[in-house]
Design a protein around this motif. Structure first.
Motif, mmCIF file in Angstrom:
data_model
loop_
_atom_site.group_PDB
_atom_site.id
_atom_site.type_symbol
_atom_site.label_atom_id
_atom_site.label_comp_id
_atom_site.label_asym_id
_atom_site.label_seq_id
_atom_site.Cartn_x
_atom_site.Cartn_y
_atom_site.Cartn_z
ATOM 1 N N VAL A 7 0.834 -1.201 0.000
ATOM 2 C CA VAL A 7 0.000 0.000 0.000
ATOM 3 C C VAL A 7 0.871 1.255 0.000
ATOM 4 O O VAL A 7 1.768 1.400 0.825
ATOM 5 C CB VAL A 7 -0.951 0.010 1.210
ATOM 6 N N THR A 8 0.568 2.151 -0.920
ATOM 7 C CA THR A 8 1.197 3.467 -0.978
ATOM 8 C C THR A 8 0.111 4.523 -0.835
ATOM 9 O O THR A 8 -0.989 4.378 -1.383
ATOM 10 C CB THR A 8 1.939 3.662 -2.313
ATOM 11 N N LYS A 9 0.411 5.555 -0.051
ATOM 12 C CA LYS A 9 -0.490 6.683 0.067
ATOM 13 C C LYS A 9 0.291 7.958 -0.169
ATOM 14 O O LYS A 9 1.293 8.221 0.500
ATOM 15 C CB LYS A 9 -1.146 6.734 1.449
ATOM 16 N N ARG A 10 -0.174 8.744 -1.142
ATOM 17 C CA ARG A 10 0.468 10.016 -1.455
ATOM 18 C C ARG A 10 -0.541 11.145 -1.287
ATOM 19 O O ARG A 10 -1.721 10.994 -1.572
ATOM 20 C CB ARG A 10 0.996 10.036 -2.894
ATOM 21 N N PHE A 11 -0.041 12.269 -0.827
ATOM 22 C CA PHE A 11 -0.789 13.523 -0.852
ATOM 23 C C PHE A 11 -0.008 14.459 -1.764
ATOM 24 O O PHE A 11 1.002 15.037 -1.352
ATOM 25 C CB PHE A 11 -0.923 14.113 0.552
ATOM 26 N N GLY A 12 -0.453 14.575 -3.004
ATOM 27 C CA GLY A 12 0.315 15.343 -3.971
ATOM 28 C C GLY A 12 1.668 14.688 -4.201
ATOM 29 O O GLY A 12 1.755 13.502 -4.514
ATOM 30 N N ASP A 13 2.734 15.443 -4.016
ATOM 31 C CA ASP A 13 4.082 14.911 -4.199
ATOM 32 C C ASP A 13 4.633 14.241 -2.948
ATOM 33 O O ASP A 13 5.727 13.673 -2.972
ATOM 34 C CB ASP A 13 5.039 16.042 -4.609
ATOM 35 N N LEU A 14 3.885 14.316 -1.840
ATOM 36 C CA LEU A 14 4.355 13.768 -0.573
ATOM 37 C C LEU A 14 3.906 12.320 -0.428
ATOM 38 O O LEU A 14 2.706 12.027 -0.413
ATOM 39 C CB LEU A 14 3.814 14.602 0.586
ATOM 40 N N THR A 15 4.851 11.405 -0.294
ATOM 41 C CA THR A 15 4.542 9.991 -0.057
ATOM 42 C C THR A 15 4.526 9.736 1.444
ATOM 43 O O THR A 15 5.553 9.832 2.115
ATOM 44 C CB THR A 15 5.583 9.086 -0.730
ATOM 45 N N VAL A 16 3.349 9.408 1.973
ATOM 46 C CA VAL A 16 3.180 9.215 3.414
ATOM 47 C C VAL A 16 3.364 7.755 3.797
ATOM 48 O O VAL A 16 3.909 7.443 4.851
ATOM 49 C CB VAL A 16 1.798 9.733 3.859
ATOM 50 N N LEU A 17 2.886 6.851 2.955
ATOM 51 C CA LEU A 17 3.140 5.419 3.115
ATOM 52 C C LEU A 17 3.782 4.923 1.829
ATOM 53 O O LEU A 17 3.276 5.196 0.735
ATOM 54 C CB LEU A 17 1.851 4.640 3.396
ATOM 55 N N ASP A 18 4.852 4.168 1.982
ATOM 56 C CA ASP A 18 5.678 3.817 0.832
ATOM 57 C C ASP A 18 5.744 2.301 0.666
ATOM 58 O O ASP A 18 6.534 1.623 1.331
ATOM 59 C CB ASP A 18 7.084 4.407 1.023
ATOM 60 N N ASP A 19 4.854 1.761 -0.184
ATOM 61 C CA ASP A 19 4.879 0.324 -0.518
ATOM 62 C C ASP A 19 4.800 -0.528 0.751
ATOM 63 O O ASP A 19 5.581 -1.457 0.951
ATOM 64 C CB ASP A 19 6.148 0.009 -1.310
ATOM 65 N N LEU A 20 3.824 -0.224 1.598
ATOM 66 C CA LEU A 20 3.718 -0.851 2.920
ATOM 67 C C LEU A 20 3.191 -2.275 2.828
ATOM 68 O O LEU A 20 2.154 -2.539 2.226
ATOM 69 C CB LEU A 20 2.787 -0.024 3.814
ATOM 70 N N ASP A 21 3.901 -3.206 3.442
ATOM 71 C CA ASP A 21 3.464 -4.600 3.583
ATOM 72 C C ASP A 21 3.336 -4.870 5.072
ATOM 73 O O ASP A 21 4.343 -4.946 5.786
ATOM 74 C CB ASP A 21 4.477 -5.544 2.929
ATOM 75 N N LEU A 22 2.104 -4.996 5.551
ATOM 76 C CA LEU A 22 1.846 -5.129 6.986
ATOM 77 C C LEU A 22 0.709 -6.106 7.211
ATOM 78 O O LEU A 22 -0.350 -5.995 6.586
ATOM 79 C CB LEU A 22 1.479 -3.763 7.582
ATOM 80 N N THR A 23 0.920 -7.074 8.098
ATOM 81 C CA THR A 23 -0.118 -8.035 8.466
ATOM 82 C C THR A 23 -0.322 -7.996 9.972
ATOM 83 O O THR A 23 0.642 -8.021 10.736
ATOM 84 C CB THR A 23 0.259 -9.462 8.035
ATOM 85 N N VAL A 24 -1.581 -7.920 10.395
ATOM 86 C CA VAL A 24 -1.961 -8.004 11.804
ATOM 87 C C VAL A 24 -2.881 -9.199 11.955
ATOM 88 O O VAL A 24 -3.918 -9.274 11.284
ATOM 89 C CB VAL A 24 -2.670 -6.719 12.272
ATOM 90 N N GLU A 25 -2.512 -10.136 12.809
ATOM 91 C CA GLU A 25 -3.294 -11.358 12.982
ATOM 92 C C GLU A 25 -4.543 -11.096 13.822
ATOM 93 O O GLU A 25 -4.615 -10.128 14.584
ATOM 94 C CB GLU A 25 -2.441 -12.442 13.657
ATOM 95 N N ARG A 26 -5.521 -11.977 13.697
ATOM 96 C CA ARG A 26 -6.736 -11.857 14.497
ATOM 97 C C ARG A 26 -6.387 -11.901 15.987
ATOM 98 O O ARG A 26 -5.655 -12.789 16.442
ATOM 99 C CB ARG A 26 -7.710 -12.987 14.164
#
Length: 253
Positions: A7-26
């Protein structure tokens, strides 16, 4: 239970999350730490659908969440409101600001959403609301209005309100940052009780390292939109691998 797939999240030219790979178990309790602007709160806002991902897909309970199956062809398209609404109900969030309705009593603040969103009867919602007020130590405040409560009491009402929706996932965003120091302990104690007394999956952003140590199965250190390191609390807080983590921990102690 939660999976951020590149997951990547950008606001304009600002990258806030960069190719995030995250798993949270139940049932896992995961705390996110790191400097302001490192992307921690954005993760929670994406799960609350207050923001949309730029790239990648979020899955909840093994199913696409940020996206939905396309009706015309294989693959996924961005989720619409009809798809999101029932899935969003499984997620509760407690914000930095309490966001209580000032014109409603404490009990009314807790019962409105279960009645109007979940379709619970008003009597059932009120009974459950009173149970939760007792849980957060405010059984004598059901008829009070938020303006008559301290900040710590208002935040405890906000916690009860989130729990009244019977979420499977609870998100906590710096829930003590708006409180006077002497009120922090009472809110953290309530959250410790929630963590120990339920099987909720919890994702927490905090600068309270003692709380993170007590409730977390795992702590993630974020910097510039990436996970710098991930470890059990005793390992990350006592012997972090990265100098950036050591510097950050020194700044918050």
């Amino acid at each position: 239970m939660i999976h951020f797939d590149r997951v990547t999240k950008r606001f304009g030219d600002l990258t806030v999350l960069d190719d995030l790979d995250l798993t949270v178990e139940r049932g896992e309790r995961v705390t996110l730490i790191g400097p302001s602007g490192s992307g921690k709160t954005t993760i929670l806002r994406l799960l609350m659908t207050l923001e949309q991902v730029t790239d990648g897909v979020i899955h909840v309970d093994g199913r696409p969440f940020s996206h939905m199956p396309s009706g015309r062809k294989e693959g996924l398209v961005r989720a619409d409101e009809r798809y999101l609404a029932p899935r969003r109900r499984r997620i509760g969030m407690v914000f930095q600001q309490f966001n209580l309705f000032p014109h409603m009593s404490v009990l009314e603040n807790i019962t409105e959403a279960p009645v109007h969103v979940l379709g619970v009867s008003r009597d059932e919602a009120r009974a459950r609301g009173r149970e939760l007020l007792s849980t957060v130590g405010l059984a004598d405040k059901e008829d009070a209005h938020p303006t008559r409560l301290s900040g710590g009491q208002q935040q405890r009402v906000a916690i009860a309100r989130a729990l009244a929706m019977e979420p499977e996932i609870l998100l906590l965003d710096e829930v003590t940052s708006a409180l006077d120091p002497e009120l922090v302990a009472e809110v953290l104690e309530v959250l410790r009780d929630v963590a120990s007394g339920t099987d909720l999956t919890m994702l927490c952003v905090t600068h309270e390292m003692g709380f993170a140590r007590d409730v977390s199965d795992r702590i993630l250190m974020f910097d510039h939109g990436r996970i710098l390191e991930s470890a059990p609390p005793e390992d990350l807080l006592e012997s972090p691998e990265h100098e950036r983590t050591r510097t950050f921990l020194q700044s918050v102690h």
